[in-house]
Write a protein that holds these residues in place. Structure first.
Motif, PDB file in Angstrom:
ATOM      1  N   ALA A 289     -39.832  11.210 -44.838  1.00 27.30           N
ATOM      2  CA  ALA A 289     -40.250  10.521 -43.617  1.00 27.30           C
ATOM      3  C   ALA A 289     -39.022  10.462 -42.720  1.00 27.30           C
ATOM      4  N   ILE A 290     -38.950  11.390 -41.788  1.00 25.27           N
ATOM      5  CA  ILE A 290     -37.730  11.615 -41.030  1.00 25.27           C
ATOM      6  C   ILE A 290     -37.964  11.310 -39.553  1.00 25.27           C
ATOM      7  N   GLY A 291     -37.028  10.628 -38.910  1.00 30.56           N
ATOM      8  CA  GLY A 291     -37.131  10.350 -37.475  1.00 30.56           C
ATOM      9  C   GLY A 291     -38.415   9.604 -37.162  1.00 30.56           C
ATOM     10  N   ALA A 292     -39.251  10.196 -36.315  1.00 33.29           N
ATOM     11  CA  ALA A 292     -40.525   9.562 -35.958  1.00 33.29           C
ATOM     12  C   ALA A 292     -41.397   9.352 -37.189  1.00 33.29           C
ATOM     13  N   GLY A 293     -41.229  10.190 -38.215  1.00 30.64           N
ATOM     14  CA  GLY A 293     -41.975  10.007 -39.457  1.00 30.64           C
ATOM     15  C   GLY A 293     -41.614   8.700 -40.140  1.00 30.64           C
ATOM     16  N   MET A 294     -40.330   8.352 -40.126  1.00 25.82           N
ATOM     17  CA  MET A 294     -39.924   7.059 -40.661  1.00 25.82           C
ATOM     18  C   MET A 294     -40.472   5.938 -39.800  1.00 25.82           C
ATOM     19  N   ASP A 295     -40.450   6.142 -38.488  1.00 18.22           N
ATOM     20  CA  ASP A 295     -40.994   5.127 -37.584  1.00 18.22           C
ATOM     21  C   ASP A 295     -42.469   4.872 -37.873  1.00 18.22           C
ATOM     22  N   PHE A 296     -43.237   5.939 -38.131  1.00 20.05           N
ATOM     23  CA  PHE A 296     -44.656   5.764 -38.447  1.00 20.05           C
ATOM     24  C   PHE A 296     -44.817   4.886 -39.685  1.00 20.05           C
ATOM     25  N   ALA A 297     -43.967   5.105 -40.698  1.00 21.92           N
ATOM     26  CA  ALA A 297     -44.047   4.289 -41.912  1.00 21.92           C
ATOM     27  C   ALA A 297     -43.733   2.832 -41.608  1.00 21.92           C
ATOM     28  N   THR A 298     -42.713   2.575 -40.811  1.00 21.18           N
ATOM     29  CA  THR A 298     -42.330   1.188 -40.530  1.00 21.18           C
ATOM     30  C   THR A 298     -43.345   0.482 -39.638  1.00 21.18           C
ATOM     31  N   MET A 299     -44.181   1.230 -38.934  1.00 22.22           N
ATOM     32  CA  MET A 299     -45.241   0.615 -38.140  1.00 22.22           C
ATOM     33  C   MET A 299     -46.329  -0.013 -39.016  1.00 22.22           C
ATOM     34  N   CYS A 300     -46.404   0.425 -40.269  1.00 21.08           N
ATOM     35  CA  CYS A 300     -47.487  -0.009 -41.148  1.00 21.08           C
ATOM     36  C   CYS A 300     -47.229  -1.407 -41.703  1.00 21.08           C
TER      37      CYS A 300
ATOM     38  N   LEU B 175     -52.395   5.189 -44.637  1.00 19.71           N
ATOM     39  CA  LEU B 175     -51.853   6.352 -43.934  1.00 19.71           C
ATOM     40  C   LEU B 175     -50.977   7.116 -44.904  1.00 19.71           C
ATOM     41  N   THR B 176     -51.328   8.382 -45.165  1.00 17.45           N
ATOM     42  CA  THR B 176     -50.555   9.219 -46.060  1.00 17.45           C
ATOM     43  C   THR B 176     -50.512  10.631 -45.476  1.00 17.45           C
ATOM     44  N   ALA B 177     -50.057  11.592 -46.276  1.00 21.25           N
ATOM     45  CA  ALA B 177     -49.962  12.965 -45.780  1.00 21.25           C
ATOM     46  C   ALA B 177     -50.190  13.945 -46.918  1.00 21.25           C
ATOM     47  N   ALA B 178     -50.630  15.135 -46.567  1.00 23.29           N
ATOM     48  CA  ALA B 178     -50.829  16.201 -47.544  1.00 23.29           C
ATOM     49  C   ALA B 178     -49.512  16.946 -47.775  1.00 23.29           C
ATOM     50  N   GLY B 179     -49.351  17.486 -48.961  1.00 27.16           N
ATOM     51  CA  GLY B 179     -48.175  18.290 -49.253  1.00 27.16           C
ATOM     52  C   GLY B 179     -46.984  17.456 -49.683  1.00 27.16           C
ATOM     53  N   ASP B 180     -45.787  18.003 -49.467  1.00 26.33           N
ATOM     54  CA  ASP B 180     -44.550  17.384 -49.956  1.00 26.33           C
ATOM     55  C   ASP B 180     -43.803  16.596 -48.889  1.00 26.33           C
ATOM     56  N   VAL B 181     -44.324  16.561 -47.668  1.00 22.71           N
ATOM     57  CA  VAL B 181     -43.653  15.880 -46.561  1.00 22.71           C
ATOM     58  C   VAL B 181     -44.606  14.852 -45.961  1.00 22.71           C
ATOM     59  N   PHE B 182     -44.113  13.650 -45.738  1.00 24.96           N
ATOM     60  CA  PHE B 182     -44.921  12.634 -45.062  1.00 24.96           C
ATOM     61  C   PHE B 182     -45.009  12.973 -43.574  1.00 24.96           C
TER      62      PHE B 182
ATOM     63  N   ASP C 114     -50.734  18.953 -41.509  1.00 25.78           N
ATOM     64  CA  ASP C 114     -50.295  20.010 -40.598  1.00 25.78           C
ATOM     65  C   ASP C 114     -49.120  20.732 -41.257  1.00 25.78           C
ATOM     66  N   PRO C 115     -49.370  21.435 -42.372  1.00 25.24           N
ATOM     67  CA  PRO C 115     -48.277  21.967 -43.193  1.00 25.24           C
ATOM     68  C   PRO C 115     -47.379  22.962 -42.480  1.00 25.24           C
ATOM     69  N   GLN C 116     -47.936  23.714 -41.544  1.00 28.84           N
ATOM     70  CA  GLN C 116     -47.108  24.701 -40.847  1.00 28.84           C
ATOM     71  C   GLN C 116     -45.985  24.038 -40.058  1.00 28.84           C
ATOM     72  N   ARG C 117     -46.215  22.807 -39.621  1.00 28.77           N
ATOM     73  CA  ARG C 117     -45.194  22.064 -38.867  1.00 28.77           C
ATOM     74  C   ARG C 117     -44.565  20.953 -39.706  1.00 28.77           C
ATOM     75  N   ARG C 118     -44.772  21.004 -41.025  1.00 33.07           N
ATOM     76  CA  ARG C 118     -44.253  19.972 -41.937  1.00 33.07           C
ATOM     77  C   ARG C 118     -44.736  18.581 -41.509  1.00 33.07           C
ATOM     78  N   ASN C 119     -46.002  18.526 -41.093  1.00 32.94           N
ATOM     79  CA  ASN C 119     -46.639  17.273 -40.668  1.00 32.94           C
ATOM     80  C   ASN C 119     -45.863  16.590 -39.542  1.00 32.94           C
TER      81      ASN C 119
ATOM     82  N   ALA D 274     -42.161  15.061 -40.706  1.00 34.04           N
ATOM     83  CA  ALA D 274     -40.811  15.551 -40.423  1.00 34.04           C
ATOM     84  C   ALA D 274     -40.281  15.090 -39.082  1.00 34.04           C
ATOM     85  N   GLY D 275     -41.052  14.250 -38.362  1.00 34.89           N
ATOM     86  CA  GLY D 275     -40.582  13.767 -37.065  1.00 34.89           C
ATOM     87  C   GLY D 275     -40.874  14.756 -35.959  1.00 34.89           C
ATOM     88  N   GLY D 276     -39.986  14.818 -34.982  1.00 35.63           N
ATOM     89  CA  GLY D 276     -40.156  15.730 -33.860  1.00 35.63           C
ATOM     90  C   GLY D 276     -39.933  17.180 -34.262  1.00 35.63           C
ATOM     91  N   ASN D 277     -40.509  18.080 -33.505  1.00 35.31           N
ATOM     92  CA  ASN D 277     -40.383  19.503 -33.780  1.00 35.31           C
ATOM     93  C   ASN D 277     -39.073  20.012 -33.182  1.00 35.31           C
TER      94      ASN D 277
END
Length: 272
Positions: A120-131, A60-67, A27-32, A69-72
């Motif tokens: 992997a920021i905020g909720a993005g970091m949380d997603f990583a730690t869930m793995c 679980l990975t992501a496209a682009g340069d951001v895993f 979801d590159p427009q929203r930095r995933n 970005a967490g909340g919008n």
């Protein structure tokens, strides 16, 4: 594997490669960033994986340069999406929204490898730690940054991060909100390995291959035993282990594993 996305824009791509499923946030427009669509699609994918016994591992990975970005932050400013409504409404939004990701990933019956390609920021970091396991690109960085926006982690970070790196380090990351790079994350024990960006998915696949060569039932029961034992006292954990061992010993693949060892040959598993 086909995941029904309903009317949502597809922001999670699902790729099947033999016993492996790769989930790619795109979801590159929203930095995933976190979104209702991403929430629904991740939860649906986890349900499909659990229901399909031929799946042995997930990435679980992501496209682009951001895993992720967490909340919008624009939604935060506009009091929209997760930030809309009164306190009671917001509570229900979290319970039936982003927190369903925590429950879905935690309840996966197969290991899930986070291949963290970037921030992997905020909720993005949380997603990583869930793995279950985490590897990262040298370009990855991590921040449990909620406090910088006057927030707490609603996605489960306080629970998952403490278990990943311990109480004191989790407190440091949570209460400072500071960003760490991939090497610092490795030193904290948050990551299993740091690799060059172009090698990230290959390394994740190689790790998955070391898992998927084993019997499906054994992978699933070992995954559940590790997860569930962490919250049990020893007698209860031993009782759980005895039950799971009794179950797996009745499978054809467990007998095949023993037969192959005795006969000094490679095993041939059927998933039964």
């Amino acid at each position: 594997m086909t995941i029904e996305m309903g009317q949502d824009q597809t922001v999670l791509h699902v790729e099947r490669d033999g016993p492996l499923v790769i989930l790619t946030i795109d979801d590159p427009q929203r930095r995933n960033a976190l979104s209702p669509a991403l929430t629904r699609q991740l939860v649906a994918a986890c349900a499909e994986i659990n229901a399909n016994m031929s799946v042995k591992c997930t990435i679980l990975t992501a496209a682009g340069d951001v895993f992720c970005a967490g909340g919008n932050i624009k939604d935060m400013y506009a009091r929209a999406s997760h930030f809309a409504g009164n306190a009671a409404e917001q509570r229900r939004t979290y319970l039936h929204g982003v927190q369903t990701i925590a429950r879905a990933i935690h309840d996966l019956e197969v290991p899930i490898i986070a291949a963290v390609n970037g921030a992997a920021i905020g909720a993005g970091m949380d997603f990583a730690t869930m793995c279950t396991l985490r590897i990262a690109s040298e370009k990855a960085r991590f921040a449990e940054s909620f406090i910088k926006l006057g927030l707490t982690s609603a996605a489960g970070g306080a629970w998952f991060l403490t278990r990943a790196i311990g109480q004191q380090r989790a407190a440091e990351m949570t209460l400072t909100g500071e960003t760490i790079d991939a090497q610092q994350a490795l030193e904290l024990g948050l990551l299993l390995k740091v690799v060059a960006p172009e090698m990230l998915l290959d390394e994740a696949r190689a790790l998955a291959a070391r898992i998927t060569c084993h019997p499906a039932h054994s992978i699933r029961l070992n995954t559940r035993l590790l997860r569930d034992s962490a919250r049990l006292d020893l007698p209860t954990a031993l009782e759980l282990a005895a039950g799971m061992q009794a179950i797996v010993q009745q499978t054809d693949d467990q007998y095949e594993a023993v037969a192959a060892a005795v006969e000094k040959r490679s095993p041939s598993y059927t998933g039964r």
